[in-house]
Design a protein around this motif. Structure first.
Motif, PDB file in Angstrom:
ATOM      1  N   GLY A  37      40.803  31.672  44.263  1.00 41.54           N
ATOM      2  CA  GLY A  37      41.577  32.212  43.283  1.00 41.54           C
ATOM      3  C   GLY A  37      40.746  32.063  41.817  1.00 41.54           C
ATOM      4  O   GLY A  37      40.872  32.885  40.877  1.00 41.54           O
ATOM      5  N   HIS A  42      43.074  43.663  42.007  1.00 44.19           N
ATOM      6  CA  HIS A  42      42.970  42.599  42.983  1.00 44.19           C
ATOM      7  C   HIS A  42      44.240  42.279  43.499  1.00 44.19           C
ATOM      8  O   HIS A  42      45.274  42.431  42.534  1.00 44.19           O
ATOM      9  CB  HIS A  42      42.295  41.160  42.312  1.00 44.19           C
ATOM     10  CG  HIS A  42      42.580  40.324  43.416  1.00 44.19           C
ATOM     11  ND1 HIS A  42      43.748  39.263  43.071  1.00 44.19           N
ATOM     12  CD2 HIS A  42      42.242  39.651  44.526  1.00 44.19           C
ATOM     13  CE1 HIS A  42      43.681  38.295  44.043  1.00 44.19           C
ATOM     14  NE2 HIS A  42      42.867  38.757  44.900  1.00 44.19           N
ATOM     15  N   GLU A  43      44.577  42.458  44.871  1.00 43.49           N
ATOM     16  CA  GLU A  43      45.739  42.058  45.294  1.00 43.49           C
ATOM     17  C   GLU A  43      45.906  41.139  46.370  1.00 43.49           C
ATOM     18  O   GLU A  43      45.134  40.969  47.278  1.00 43.49           O
ATOM     19  CB  GLU A  43      46.584  43.479  45.800  1.00 43.49           C
ATOM     20  CG  GLU A  43      46.766  44.605  44.844  1.00 43.49           C
ATOM     21  CD  GLU A  43      47.788  45.692  45.377  1.00 43.49           C
ATOM     22  OE1 GLU A  43      48.432  45.413  46.401  1.00 43.49           O
ATOM     23  OE2 GLU A  43      47.712  46.638  45.058  1.00 43.49           O
ATOM     24  N   GLU A  44      46.697  40.009  45.933  1.00 43.26           N
ATOM     25  CA  GLU A  44      46.650  38.625  46.983  1.00 43.26           C
ATOM     26  C   GLU A  44      46.922  39.236  48.016  1.00 43.26           C
ATOM     27  O   GLU A  44      47.803  39.749  48.720  1.00 43.26           O
ATOM     28  CB  GLU A  44      47.721  37.904  46.388  1.00 43.26           C
ATOM     29  CG  GLU A  44      47.360  36.394  47.137  1.00 43.26           C
ATOM     30  CD  GLU A  44      46.286  35.654  46.610  1.00 43.26           C
ATOM     31  OE1 GLU A  44      45.659  35.010  47.348  1.00 43.26           O
ATOM     32  OE2 GLU A  44      45.958  35.783  45.576  1.00 43.26           O
ATOM     33  N   GLY A  45      46.037  38.811  49.267  1.00 44.60           N
ATOM     34  CA  GLY A  45      46.303  39.263  50.618  1.00 44.60           C
ATOM     35  C   GLY A  45      45.572  40.504  51.184  1.00 44.60           C
ATOM     36  O   GLY A  45      45.263  40.722  52.201  1.00 44.60           O
TER      37      GLY A  45
END
Length: 224
Positions: free
Chosen positions: A167, A191-194
């Protein structure tokens, strides 16, 4: 973890994240990057061109710069992700050798660590010395060189986030690539989490001109 422990852990991520930090080099032939950027630059670009089949011209010079940028970002981002600190990656503190087979090897003798916020300054400060030599000898444009630096950053981040909690590294990369950042306007970063990261650059690294070369995944030419 101290920086030596961090670098040992990073080596498990992949070869671009590998740089021993022992007081003694891991083998003969290591020299400071400052020497590579000086009297050895033409020889090194020539060897990259020989391996690519392009000769010692702009394509080889761009590829050489992108490879070094990717290695430096990998080390800096990896350390930042694990500890919030980064090694001092000035050209006289990073040593290199090029084996007869395989890619550039790095060694960090007695590395000093810096706050994570210095990632951009230490990597881009290193690349500024390399870029000056490449511009004068191979007529590479600043746009290509900045795009390569951005591409190397995102490539290192993409590998890293699949293997360690990253992160903090994502935040650092996003700040460098944001409008107003040192690599701002080199491309579009998402950026996209996951889901991971995506990047489309606004320049081309010239690799498509190499024999058998194609377009890189982030190349501007894919959208034209």
């Amino acid at each position: 973890m101290d920086l030596d422990d961090v670098l040992r852990r990073l080596a498990s991520v992949g070869p671009f994240f590998t740089a021993p930090s022992a007081a003694e080099p891991p083998g003969p032939g290591f020299r400071p990057l400052s020497q590579l950027y000086g009297e050895r630059l033409g020889e090194y670009v020539g060897e990259v061109g020989r391996r690519m089949g392009t000769g010692p011209g702009r394509v080889a010079a761009s590829t050489a710069q992108l490879g070094i940028a990717s290695r430096l970002w990998s080390l800096g981002l990896g350390c930042a992700a694990l500890t919030g600190r980064v090694p001092d990656l000035a050209p006289d503190r990073v040593w290199w050798r090029l084996p007869e087979a395989g890619s550039l090897e790095l060694w960090l003798p007695r590395p000093a660590d810096l706050p994570g916020e210095e990632l951009g300054a230490t990597v881009l400060g290193n690349l500024a010395v390399l870029d000056a030599g490449l511009r004068s000898r191979f007529a590479l444009s600043p746009q290509v060189l900045r795009g390569n630096a951005a591409s190397g950053l995102v490539g290192a981040l993409r590998v890293l986030i699949d293997r360690v909690p990253a992160g903090g590294a994502v935040a650092l990369a996003a700040a460098l690539l944001a409008d107003g950042g040192p690599l701002g306007r080199t491309g579009t970063f998402v950026h996209e989490e996951g889901l991971g990261v995506a990047f489309v650059r606004r320049s081309c690294c010239l690799y498509y001109k190499a024999p058998g070369g194609g377009l890189c995944g982030d190349c501007v030419l894919r959208t034209r």
